[in-house]
Motif scaffolding. Sequence first.
Motif, PDB file in Angstrom:
ATOM      1  N   LYS A 274       0.810  -1.216   0.000  1.00  0.00           N
ATOM      2  CA  LYS A 274       0.000   0.000   0.000  1.00  0.00           C
ATOM      3  C   LYS A 274       0.848   1.273   0.000  1.00  0.00           C
ATOM      4  CE  LYS A 274      -3.712   0.195   2.596  1.00  0.00           C
ATOM      5  NZ  LYS A 274      -4.669   0.410   3.718  1.00  0.00           N
ATOM      6  N   GLU A 275       1.810   1.349   0.886  1.00  0.00           N
ATOM      7  CA  GLU A 275       2.610   2.577   1.014  1.00  0.00           C
ATOM      8  C   GLU A 275       3.372   2.895  -0.271  1.00  0.00           C
ATOM      9  OE1 GLU A 275       5.113   2.649   4.420  1.00  0.00           O
ATOM     10  OE2 GLU A 275       3.459   2.361   5.847  1.00  0.00           O
ATOM     11  N   LEU A 276       3.919   1.858  -0.900  1.00  0.00           N
ATOM     12  CA  LEU A 276       4.669   2.075  -2.134  1.00  0.00           C
ATOM     13  C   LEU A 276       3.754   2.546  -3.265  1.00  0.00           C
ATOM     14  CD1 LEU A 276       7.321   1.938  -3.686  1.00  0.00           C
ATOM     15  CD2 LEU A 276       6.850  -0.482  -4.148  1.00  0.00           C
ATOM     16  N   LEU A 277       2.567   1.979  -3.355  1.00  0.00           N
ATOM     17  CA  LEU A 277       1.608   2.397  -4.377  1.00  0.00           C
ATOM     18  C   LEU A 277       1.244   3.869  -4.209  1.00  0.00           C
ATOM     19  CD1 LEU A 277      -0.847  -0.666  -4.469  1.00  0.00           C
ATOM     20  CD2 LEU A 277       0.854  -0.056  -6.190  1.00  0.00           C
ATOM     21  N   ILE A 278       0.936   4.246  -2.982  1.00  0.00           N
ATOM     22  CA  ILE A 278       0.557   5.630  -2.706  1.00  0.00           C
ATOM     23  C   ILE A 278       1.735   6.575  -2.971  1.00  0.00           C
ATOM     24  CG2 ILE A 278      -0.107   7.236  -0.867  1.00  0.00           C
ATOM     25  CD1 ILE A 278      -1.798   4.981   0.329  1.00  0.00           C
ATOM     26  N   GLU A 279       2.917   6.140  -2.598  1.00  0.00           N
ATOM     27  CA  GLU A 279       4.115   6.956  -2.837  1.00  0.00           C
ATOM     28  C   GLU A 279       4.306   7.229  -4.329  1.00  0.00           C
ATOM     29  OE1 GLU A 279       8.865   6.148  -2.576  1.00  0.00           O
ATOM     30  OE2 GLU A 279       7.683   5.602  -0.791  1.00  0.00           O
ATOM     31  N   LYS A 280       4.118   6.211  -5.168  1.00  0.00           N
ATOM     32  CA  LYS A 280       4.270   6.374  -6.611  1.00  0.00           C
ATOM     33  C   LYS A 280       3.216   7.325  -7.171  1.00  0.00           C
ATOM     34  CE  LYS A 280       6.472   1.947  -7.691  1.00  0.00           C
ATOM     35  NZ  LYS A 280       6.338   0.652  -8.404  1.00  0.00           N
ATOM     36  N   LEU A 281       1.981   7.192  -6.693  1.00  0.00           N
ATOM     37  CA  LEU A 281       0.899   8.060  -7.166  1.00  0.00           C
ATOM     38  C   LEU A 281       1.114   9.506  -6.720  1.00  0.00           C
ATOM     39  CD1 LEU A 281      -2.080   5.624  -6.536  1.00  0.00           C
ATOM     40  CD2 LEU A 281      -1.395   6.517  -8.771  1.00  0.00           C
ATOM     41  N   GLU A 282       1.549   9.693  -5.489  1.00  0.00           N
ATOM     42  CA  GLU A 282       1.796  11.053  -4.991  1.00  0.00           C
ATOM     43  C   GLU A 282       2.947  11.713  -5.742  1.00  0.00           C
ATOM     44  OE1 GLU A 282       2.290  10.438  -0.799  1.00  0.00           O
ATOM     45  OE2 GLU A 282       0.154  10.808  -0.375  1.00  0.00           O
ATOM     46  N   GLU A 283       3.933  10.938  -6.122  1.00  0.00           N
ATOM     47  CA  GLU A 283       5.038  11.466  -6.926  1.00  0.00           C
ATOM     48  C   GLU A 283       4.525  11.886  -8.303  1.00  0.00           C
ATOM     49  OE1 GLU A 283       8.856  12.751  -7.572  1.00  0.00           O
ATOM     50  OE2 GLU A 283       8.005  11.962  -5.705  1.00  0.00           O
ATOM     51  N   HIS A 284       3.630  11.077  -8.858  1.00  0.00           N
ATOM     52  CA  HIS A 284       3.024  11.391 -10.166  1.00  0.00           C
ATOM     53  C   HIS A 284       2.193  12.669 -10.087  1.00  0.00           C
ATOM     54  CE1 HIS A 284       2.083  10.284 -14.249  1.00  0.00           C
ATOM     55  NE2 HIS A 284       0.785  10.241 -14.016  1.00  0.00           N
ATOM     56  N   LEU A 285       1.575  12.897  -8.937  1.00  0.00           N
ATOM     57  CA  LEU A 285       0.746  14.090  -8.742  1.00  0.00           C
ATOM     58  C   LEU A 285       1.559  15.384  -8.735  1.00  0.00           C
ATOM     59  CD1 LEU A 285      -2.061  13.511  -6.077  1.00  0.00           C
ATOM     60  CD2 LEU A 285      -2.320  14.169  -8.468  1.00  0.00           C
ATOM     61  N   LYS A 286       2.862  15.273  -8.544  1.00  0.00           N
ATOM     62  CA  LYS A 286       3.711  16.464  -8.524  1.00  0.00           C
ATOM     63  C   LYS A 286       3.859  17.083  -9.915  1.00  0.00           C
ATOM     64  CE  LYS A 286       6.448  14.983  -4.519  1.00  0.00           C
ATOM     65  NZ  LYS A 286       7.801  14.578  -4.044  1.00  0.00           N
ATOM     66  N   LEU A 287       3.520  16.310 -10.957  1.00  0.00           N
ATOM     67  CA  LEU A 287       3.563  16.849 -12.313  1.00  0.00           C
ATOM     68  C   LEU A 287       2.476  17.916 -12.466  1.00  0.00           C
ATOM     69  CD1 LEU A 287       3.922  13.491 -14.287  1.00  0.00           C
ATOM     70  CD2 LEU A 287       5.735  15.129 -13.773  1.00  0.00           C
ATOM     71  N   ASP A 288       2.738  18.929 -13.265  1.00  0.00           N
ATOM     72  CA  ASP A 288       1.721  19.956 -13.483  1.00  0.00           C
ATOM     73  C   ASP A 288       0.640  19.433 -14.425  1.00  0.00           C
ATOM     74  OD1 ASP A 288       2.452  20.652 -16.333  1.00  0.00           O
ATOM     75  OD2 ASP A 288       4.328  21.233 -15.359  1.00  0.00           O
TER      76      ASP A 288
END
Length: 304
Positions: A274-288
């Motif tokens: 779970k934590e790794l999945l969320i981490e990857k998605l949150e990193e993706h959210l940093k894109l404009d």
Amino acid sequence: MADEMINGYYDKRTMYVPMPEMHDEMIPVTQGCSYNKCLYCDLNQRKFSVYDIEEIKKFIRERADFYKDKKFVPKKFNLLEGNPLSLKTNFLIEVMQEINKNFDSVKFISMFARSDDVLRKSDEELLRLKANGMDRLCIGVESGCDEVLKFHQKGVTSEDQLRALKKLERLEINYSCYIMLGLGGVKYSEKHIDDTIEFLNKTKPFEIAVVNMVVFRKARLVEKIRNGEFERISIRRQIEEEIKLIDGLTIDAIYTGTHKTKSLSITSKLPEGKELLIEKLEEHLKLDDRTLTDLERFKWTHKG
């Protein structure tokens, strides 16, 4: 006709194959969906039809002949297309028996199914199907929110869906669940995810297959969008929905979010991943937003 099934069915149009079973041997049994009313779906572009049983048997025999001199012989099979479980039990058993007769050591035979297909079958029928190899049904749950299910004319309630899944659990028939991000639109985005989390945490799927809602050109949802009844969520909001969904899940299951509709391809085992999945998605959210849009456009137009 079996040759026509291969050349026409496989090459000339898109198949709908369950993500968890995409590497199985595919056996054409039906085209389209027997229900054919969901607003978001493009399966309703064509009439539901069933191949003749003798054509299906011939196809199975020809596939068995194809594998006779091959090192790899399939043991996992998927019956196409939208919801073959809606067919009569004896018909399905005849198909399964033909598979078992022509292939050794069949591990399972899977298929897409609607929740009400499961509910319409008696325990005895489902156990007969199980005895002939049926397992790993892929259930198009889409949402645990009744408002969303009603709007999209899914034809079942969340309670109906839960009863169907509990029935499969009681009969020890494995199943996966399809969930569709964005299906609630702007109006029901939050409730769609909250209710879907609550729903899934009551179930025991071996896999959760997550896709993003796509507006198909000929789907009836298009008219609802044009007249303002449905407002699509942004790519960013789809990612936020997915983070919230993953964060709220407490069950043991494989999480598969690798479909082309997804903004970011991810997969892992829950709950440990779970934590790794969320981490990857949150990193993706940093894109404009512009970059997210460009990546989305490239994904659908790139031919390489």
